[in-house]
Design an enzyme around this catalytic site. Structure first.
Site, PDB file in Angstrom:
ATOM      1  N   SER A 144       0.835  -1.198   0.000  1.00  6.80           N
ATOM      2  CA  SER A 144       0.000   0.000   0.000  1.00  6.80           C
ATOM      3  C   SER A 144       0.879   1.261   0.000  1.00  6.80           C
ATOM      4  O   SER A 144       1.737   1.409  -0.857  1.00  6.80           O
ATOM      5  CB  SER A 144      -0.966  -0.028   1.179  1.00  6.80           C
ATOM      6  OG  SER A 144      -1.949   0.972   1.056  1.00  6.80           O
ATOM      7  N   ASP A 201      -7.808  -4.763  -7.309  1.00  3.95           N
ATOM      8  CA  ASP A 201      -7.593  -3.544  -6.525  1.00  3.95           C
ATOM      9  C   ASP A 201      -8.004  -2.316  -7.326  1.00  3.95           C
ATOM     10  O   ASP A 201      -7.516  -2.093  -8.429  1.00  3.95           O
ATOM     11  CB  ASP A 201      -6.118  -3.465  -6.133  1.00  3.95           C
ATOM     12  CG  ASP A 201      -5.811  -2.315  -5.203  1.00  3.95           C
ATOM     13  OD1 ASP A 201      -6.752  -1.660  -4.723  1.00  3.95           O
ATOM     14  OD2 ASP A 201      -4.615  -2.089  -4.943  1.00  3.95           O
ATOM     15  N   HIS A 249      -6.020  -5.542  -2.757  1.00  3.04           N
ATOM     16  CA  HIS A 249      -5.038  -4.533  -2.359  1.00  3.04           C
ATOM     17  C   HIS A 249      -4.021  -5.105  -1.375  1.00  3.04           C
ATOM     18  O   HIS A 249      -2.821  -4.872  -1.513  1.00  3.04           O
ATOM     19  CB  HIS A 249      -5.766  -3.335  -1.754  1.00  3.04           C
ATOM     20  CG  HIS A 249      -4.868  -2.176  -1.435  1.00  3.04           C
ATOM     21  ND1 HIS A 249      -4.136  -1.514  -2.398  1.00  3.04           N
ATOM     22  CD2 HIS A 249      -4.582  -1.560  -0.255  1.00  3.04           C
ATOM     23  CE1 HIS A 249      -3.439  -0.544  -1.832  1.00  3.04           C
ATOM     24  NE2 HIS A 249      -3.682  -0.549  -0.537  1.00  3.04           N
TER      25      HIS A 249
END
Length: 477
Positions: free
Chosen positions: A196, A401, A454
């Site tokens: 991330s 994602d 993600h």
């Protein structure tokens, strides 16, 4: 709403200024002296762990002081490899945010623990063993970074303000001091990893460590490379790859996609959209927001709550393409931070983890009011420099994602214009296609994971463990 923020955020960087800042900070006099870090403490039992006897893996926690007068105290969890810790690689893992504790990685993502779905909100949450822990093949240092994250704190200031560059040198100093105290690991191969927002953090940390190596700061780190999952890399305010992904997922119809493209798409975020174009973008944002941004297969949390979806109804314990998978239960998509906070703020838990009393007011999985300034907005220059230095890298993406679309990662890795030595091909587990990969001449490998998200290891744990095991062992995916 995240999608709205994509339109508003602006970022720019001066490469020469960035490098100048690094050199000044990297070679300040305080960086040339490494005091011996205080030893960590072994953790044999943790409250709520559903297993008789002591922990079946070796866990150590502690603080390492960094910065001026060691004012910043960085908290870490060290888990030894379950294979051969004396020779296995060691990964310094930094969760994203910024401000998300790496305890998330340890207990909800790729570490040896996983939270159970709680039966109520009154009793202490329980944990079980994660059968797909990456610690099966490597040791991990899960670091709460930057200061103010998790149990990390500053002694003299309640809200110590840090920034991207300073944080990278805090991490480099932490690692040298940790190695000074754990001298038996000084010859082990070291990597830095994260996902991330750590797509920004990890390259700067690796760069800071590399400058320390070049300056011959002791102890020398046997740095080999880094890995980043679904990482923010640059200019995530544009809509281009988000639009393409939404069309590919079937979230928006082709006519809406084409009409937004005619308006300029996402290639010019600062343009003044006319009212008709603004309306079309608004429709796109509404349709996208119905889905959970981290995984388009999930419904957004507020809609789950409105529709009264229970954890039993939304369980994703499943059988994935022919082999058993224990994925993170969907309950934790919306409730994970509450569960982990209830556990980590318990007095018996903090005592077991050797947390210093009175150093933080309340533990949060991701601290939103973190006193931190983002001063790096494009990590691609760092990738370029690290490639020149010969460091290995793994860039991986779950393909579901909407925050960091895999199309974006595919584009920027290829745009670095390094020759491709192993072109686009599927990679397999048990004769099943689980993703696609390509490798470049600069020791960079890109991997896409089918059906993932993600935070990929929470959704496709087996695939991610196999991917990591192969890459860290210098094997082809």
């Amino acid at each position: 709403m995240f999608s709205t923020n994509l339109l508003r955020r602006k970022c720019c960087t001066s490469f020469s200024l960035l490098l100048g800042t690094i050199v000044v900070l990297g070679f300040s006099s305080s960086q040339f002296f490494v005091a011996l870090a205080s030893a960590g403490s072994k953790v044999e039992y943790i409250p709520g762990f559903q297993h008789e006897g002591p922990l079946p893996f070796e866990l150590e926690t502690g603080y390492v002081g960094v910065g001026k007068s060691e004012d910043v105290q960085l908290f870490y969890y060290f888990v030894k490899s379950e294979s051969n810790p004396s020779i296995d690689p060691i990964v310094l893992w930094i969760s994203g945010g910024p401000g998300c504790s790496s305890f998330f990685a340890l207990a909800e993502e790729l570490g040896p623990l996983t939270f159970d779905v709680p039966k109520n909100n009154l009793t202490l949450p329980t944990l079980s063993l994660n059968p797909y822990s990456w610690t099966k093949v490597a040791s991990f240092i899960y670091l709460d970074l930057p200061v103010g994250t998790g149990f990390s704190y500053a002694k003299s200031f309640k809200n110590y303000t840090s920034n991207s560059i300073e944080t990278s040198y805090h991490a480099a100093e932490f690692l040298r001091k940790w190695l000074a105290d754990h001298f038996e690991y000084q010859s082990n191969s070291f990597y830095v990893g994260g996902d991330s927002f750590s797509g920004m953090t990890v390259p700067t940390v690796v760069q800071a460590i590399s400058y320390g190596i070049e300056a011959r700061l002791k102890p020398l780190v046997n740095l080999k490379g880094y890995l980043i999952g679904n990482g923010f890399t640059f200019r995530m305010d544009h809509l281009d790859y988000l639009l393409r992904s939404a069309r590919g997922f079937g979230i928006i119809p082709d006519e809406l996609y084409q009409s937004i493209e005619e308006c300029g798409g996402g290639t010019a975020p600062d343009m003044n959209y006319g009212l008709i174009c603004q309306f079309k973008v608004g429709i796109f944002l509404v349709l996208s927001d119905i889905n959970f941004g981290q995984n388009f297969l999930e419904t957004n949390c507020y809609l789950q709550e409105e529709n009264g979806v229970s954890s039993e109804q939304s369980s994703v314990a499943k059988r994935f393409r022919g082999f058993a998978v224990r994925a993170l239960d969907r309950y934790f998509v919306c409730n994970g931070p509450k569960v982990s906070s209830r556990w980590a703020n318990d007095g018996s838990v903090q005592e077991a983890l050797h947390v210093r009393k009175g150093t933080i007011e309340e533990w949060e999985q991701c601290r939103e009011d973190l006193p931190y300034h983002k001063t790096v907005f494009d990590s691609r220059p760092y990738h370029a420099i690290l490639s020149q230095k010969g460091y290995r890298s793994l860039i991986y993406n779950g393909d579901g994602d909407l925050y960091v679309p895999s199309l974006s990662a595919e584009a920027w890795t290829k745009a670095m214009k390094y020759p491709i030595i192993d072109d686009w091909r599927p990679w397999f587990i048990n004769n099943q296609v689980v993703g696609y990969t390509r490798t470049f001449s600069n020791n960079m490998t890109y991997a896409k994971i089918k059906g993932s998200a993600h935070i990929a290891p929470t959704v496709t744990p087996l695939e991610c463990l196999v991917m990591f095991k192969r890459w860290i062992s210098y094997e082809k995916l």
